[in-house]
Design an enzyme around this catalytic site. Structure first.
Site, PDB file in Angstrom:
ATOM      1  N   HIS A 307     -30.913   3.678   6.604  1.00  0.00           N
ATOM      2  CA  HIS A 307     -31.522   4.090   5.164  1.00  0.00           C
ATOM      3  C   HIS A 307     -31.720   5.306   5.516  1.00  0.00           C
ATOM      4  CE1 HIS A 307     -32.791  -0.482   3.572  1.00  0.00           C
ATOM      5  NE2 HIS A 307     -31.986  -0.288   3.606  1.00  0.00           N
ATOM      6  N   ARG A 414      -6.132  -2.106  -9.578  1.00  0.00           N
ATOM      7  CA  ARG A 414      -6.272  -3.524  -8.920  1.00  0.00           C
ATOM      8  C   ARG A 414      -6.964  -4.775  -9.583  1.00  0.00           C
ATOM      9  NH1 ARG A 414      -6.183   0.498  -4.685  1.00  0.00           N
ATOM     10  NH2 ARG A 414      -4.638   0.992  -3.429  1.00  0.00           N
ATOM     11  N   GLU A 548       7.461  -1.346  -3.310  1.00  0.00           N
ATOM     12  CA  GLU A 548       6.741  -1.191  -2.661  1.00  0.00           C
ATOM     13  C   GLU A 548       7.834  -2.036  -1.245  1.00  0.00           C
ATOM     14  OE1 GLU A 548       2.751  -2.785  -2.683  1.00  0.00           O
ATOM     15  OE2 GLU A 548       3.515  -4.273  -4.415  1.00  0.00           O
ATOM     16  N   ASP A 572       2.497   0.117   1.290  1.00  0.00           N
ATOM     17  CA  ASP A 572       3.258  -1.115   1.934  1.00  0.00           C
ATOM     18  C   ASP A 572       4.659  -0.485   2.304  1.00  0.00           C
ATOM     19  OD1 ASP A 572       1.884  -3.118   1.938  1.00  0.00           O
ATOM     20  OD2 ASP A 572       1.313  -3.367  -0.635  1.00  0.00           O
ATOM     21  N   CYS A 619       1.685   5.254  -6.848  1.00  0.00           N
ATOM     22  CA  CYS A 619      -0.125   5.388  -6.237  1.00  0.00           C
ATOM     23  C   CYS A 619      -0.303   4.848  -4.972  1.00  0.00           C
ATOM     24  CB  CYS A 619      -0.772   4.182  -7.665  1.00  0.00           C
ATOM     25  SG  CYS A 619       1.055   2.702  -6.492  1.00  0.00           S
TER      26      CYS A 619
HETATM   27  C1  PEP Z   1       0.749   0.350  -1.542  1.00  0.00           C
HETATM   28  O1  PEP Z   1       1.238  -0.220  -1.461  1.00  0.00           O
HETATM   29  O2  PEP Z   1       0.636   1.722  -1.707  1.00  0.00           O
HETATM   30  C2  PEP Z   1      -0.390   0.556  -2.867  1.00  0.00           C
HETATM   31  C3  PEP Z   1      -0.418   1.190  -3.434  1.00  0.00           C
HETATM   32  O3  PEP Z   1      -0.708  -1.396  -3.078  1.00  0.00           O
HETATM   33  P1  PEP Z   1      -2.202  -1.899  -2.170  1.00  0.00           P
HETATM   34  O4  PEP Z   1      -2.563  -0.589  -1.249  1.00  0.00           O
HETATM   35  O5  PEP Z   1      -2.959  -2.469  -2.654  1.00  0.00           O
HETATM   36  O6  PEP Z   1      -0.937  -3.087  -1.528  1.00  0.00           O
HETATM   37 MG    MG Z   2       0.709  -2.795  -2.352  1.00  0.00          MG
END
Ligand code: PEP
Ligand code: MG
Length: 661
Positions: A307, A414, A548, A572, A619
């Site tokens: 804590h 997400r 991805e 990914d 992203c």
């Molecule tokens: C990614 O794969 O870059 C992505 C943004 O999606 P996640 O990390 O949720 O798989």
């Molecule tokens: Mg992904």
């Protein structure tokens, strides 16, 4: 009567959620038990609940017996499945509060040892709250309380029990007053409330009373009972719960002080900017201390999940904990330098170290202050094109942090969390409300909602996943959604309804062939026709895809003709291009976005998108890296979406590119 469920409480039933659960359970007359792995404990004892060590995603059973058993089960199951619903002020700290930061401590296991380095010796502890500080040492070593070890006469026992009960009531009343004073943060309030519950818990009071009845004096009984319960917490295989041992000791100490008629040594007199040095500090004492004056905290006890660490992090106070006996070397120091990032402490730093720390403190303050001016900046490229610096978020609770950072919309929402938080698949109405709330919060900026990206590695109530050899190469993302139109259409209908706000865009995860886009578009059309027939208002949205998979990169020119935008998911994409599992530390070196293979996949994607005249964004984690942002912008990316903490630095990086031209 009983019912089973999967626990959705973030990080499980640790201190504050346990407090909340007990508070709910105590509202019912029925006897209520929580059962895990065949072990049942009273749901009205937070200590027993915590010791059951219930983790997120584990199955438990709530058992109730009494007149209001049905209502009790309903309420408690409801809490376990959806802990954020109906939170009051006090319990709010239980989830998503500063404790949320516990998941990413800088270092949890650094061994206490003196590091051999040039200059004054550095003591190495656990880096529990980041930041650097240098200031006068304020040693806080209240004397240990020792039990008199007196044996009671038979006729003294009743009086001693009364004395003990009075002391517990007095400690609770003091904690209640602290809570009522209302100058604590939500996080601190949750911590004090959890300590108050420990003071009143049957496990502690019952054990103390048993010892007193056996002839022990109250102080000795409290010390012995606290030690037993603390040892139980230390033995659990969970370092969050291990840290509760310190809380039990702290509560026991408070009860003993009342029994002895003594006051705790006060932290009230701590000078401005001082570094607080202690073997242990009760979380309650720290929460009540003049935190604005404390420059840093150094402790023999504690770790990243204690804590003290949580309070320090939530107040931005650097902290190094878990120094063990080495903390005694700091007792006589007059000045202390602390590095909460590396977990170092230096007693009486020499001139070189002082200058070094002073420079780092100034640089950190300057960076923080300097970055703030970028909050409202709209970064542009040389040709005047705006580069959208947006936020990656997964829940409505994160909206405020994203706005505070200056997010230009959401580049990745997400939706998995929405599905994972509930025992049932979220309804269309509930989803529509969530997406609408996001759209309203960020208008006129875009909000890009990613359709459900889930696979066999995460359980979701209502979707049966087959056992798979390679879940990352399996039935996940858009593949699963297209096979389950019942689930997918509910999400698409909710998105069409939220699109009335005008700024919702939708993107598909894990796309590897064009048919996945055309089939989705057909479902969107079907949903729109249904809504129209039902008289439900809706609007169209732009449809994009995440890039991805290597397949998506290789068909990017054709894909770009089918969609409104690309968003490169480097997390990914890196694992699939490099054939290196992103969760496997043994191949972590290969999982590197800067590998030429991955960078050229990103470049191919950007080229295809730019040639087709569609927006290309990113992203994945790499979008927030200041060392890579200039390359991505030069490749033609016009949107970068990242965790809110990276936004201001990213805006600064893009602005610096503009300054160079
Ligand atoms: C990614 O794969 O870059 C992505 C943004 O999606 P996640 O990390 O949720 O798989
Ligand atoms: Mg992904």
């Amino acid at each position: 009567m009983e019912r089973s469920t999967i626990v959705r409480v973030h990080e499980g039933l640790h201190a504050r959620p346990a407090t909340r659960f007990v508070k709910l359970a105590k509202g019912f007359e029925s006897d209520v038990e929580l059962v895990k792995d065949g072990k049942a404990v009273s749901a009205k004892s937070s200590v027993k609940l915590m010791l059951l060590a219930v983790k997120e995603n584990q199955e438990v059973t709530v058992r109730a017996n009494g007149a209001d058993a049905i209502e009790a089960i309903e309420a408690l199951i409801g809490y376990l499945e959806n802990p954020r619903a109906g939170l009051d002020d006090e319990s709010e700290a239980g989830e998503g509060g500063p404790e949320a930061a516990v998941a990413t401590p800088a270092s949890e296991t650094a061994p206490p040892a003196a590091a051999a380095v040039d200059g004054p010796p550095k003591l190495q502890g656990v880096a529990a709250s980041e930041g650097v500080a240098i200031g006068p040492a304020f040693a806080h070593f209240p004397p240990e309380i020792e039990g008199p070890g007196r044996r009671l006469q038979g006729d003294e026992i009743e009086g001693e029990l009364e004395r003990f009960r009075g002391a517990v009531a007095s400690v609770q009343a003091r904690m209640d007053r602290t809570l009522a004073e209302n100058n604590l943060s939500a996080g601190d309030r949750g911590i004090v409330a959890a300590l108050r519950d420990i003071a009143a818990d049957d496990s502690l009071t019952g054990e103390v009373e048993r010892l007193i009845k056996g002839g022990d004096d109250a102080v000795s009984a409290v010390i012995a009972a606290s030690a037993t319960i603390a040892a139980d917490f230390s033995a659990v295989d969970d370092h969050y719960l291990n840290a509760r041992a310190d809380d039990v000791h702290a509560v026991g100490r408070q009860i003993c002080l009342v029994l002895l008629g003594q006051d705790e040594v006060s932290l009230e007199t701590i000078p401005q900017g001082a570094i607080l040095i202690a073997d242990d500090i009760g979380a309650w004492d720290l929460a009540r201390a003049p935190l604005k004056r404390i420059g840093g905290v150094v402790c023999g006890h504690g770790g990243a999940t204690s804590h003290i660490a949580i309070i320090a992090r939530s107040h931005g106070i650097p902290a190094v904990l878990g120094l063990g006996d080495k903390v005694n070397e700091l007792r006589a120091a007059s000045q202390v330098a602390i590095d909460g990032n590396a977990g170092h402490v230096i007693a009486d730093p020499d001139e070189t170290a002082r200058a070094d720390f002073a420079r780092r403190v100034e640089a950190a303050a300057k960076e923080r202050a300097g970055l703030k001016v970028f909050k409202g900046v709209t970064p542009t490229r040389a040709d005047g094109t705006v580069i959208e610096v947006a936020a990656n978020i997964g829940s409505l609770e994160e909206i405020e942090a994203a706005q505070e950072a200056g997010a230009m919309g959401v580049g990745l929402f997400r939706t998995e969390l929405l599905f994972m938080r509930h025992m049932h698949l979220p309804s269309e109405d509930m989803q529509a409300e969530t997406y609408s709330a996001l759209a309203k919060a960020f208008a006129p900026h875009s909000v890009i909602v990613r359709t459900l990206d889930i696979g066999g590695d995460k359980p979701i109530a209502g979707i049966e996943f087959p056992d798979e050899e390679n879940p990352f190469l399996g039935w996940r993302g858009i593949r699963m959604c297209l096979d389950r139109p019942d689930i997918f259409k509910r999400q698409l209908r909710a998105l069409l309804r939220a699109a009335l706000h005008g700024n919702i865009k939708v993107m598909l995860p894990m796309v590897s062939e064009i048919a996945e886009v055309t089939r989705t578009r057909a479902l969107v059309d079907e949903c729109a026709a249904e809504l129209k027939a039902e008289g439900v208002p809706y609007a169209g949205f732009e449809l994009g895809v995440m890039i991805e998979t290597p397949a998506a990169v290789l068909i990017a020119p054709a894909l770009a003709k089918e969609v409104a935008f690309f968003s490169i998911g480097t997390n990914d994409l890196t694992q699939y291009i490099m054939a290196a599992d992103r969760l496997n530390p043994t191949v972590a070196k290969l999982n590197d976005v800067t590998n030429p293979a991955v960078m050229s996949a990103i470049e191919l994607t950007a080229k295809a998108g730019v040639a087709a005249g569609i927006m290309v964004g990113m992203c994945g984690e790499a979008a927030g890296r200041p060392d890579l942002i200039p390359t991505f912008v030069k490749m033609g990316l016009t949107e970068l979406s990242m965790s809110p903490a990276s936004i201001q630095r990213a805006k600064k990086t893009i602005a610096a590119m503009a300054a160079e031209r």
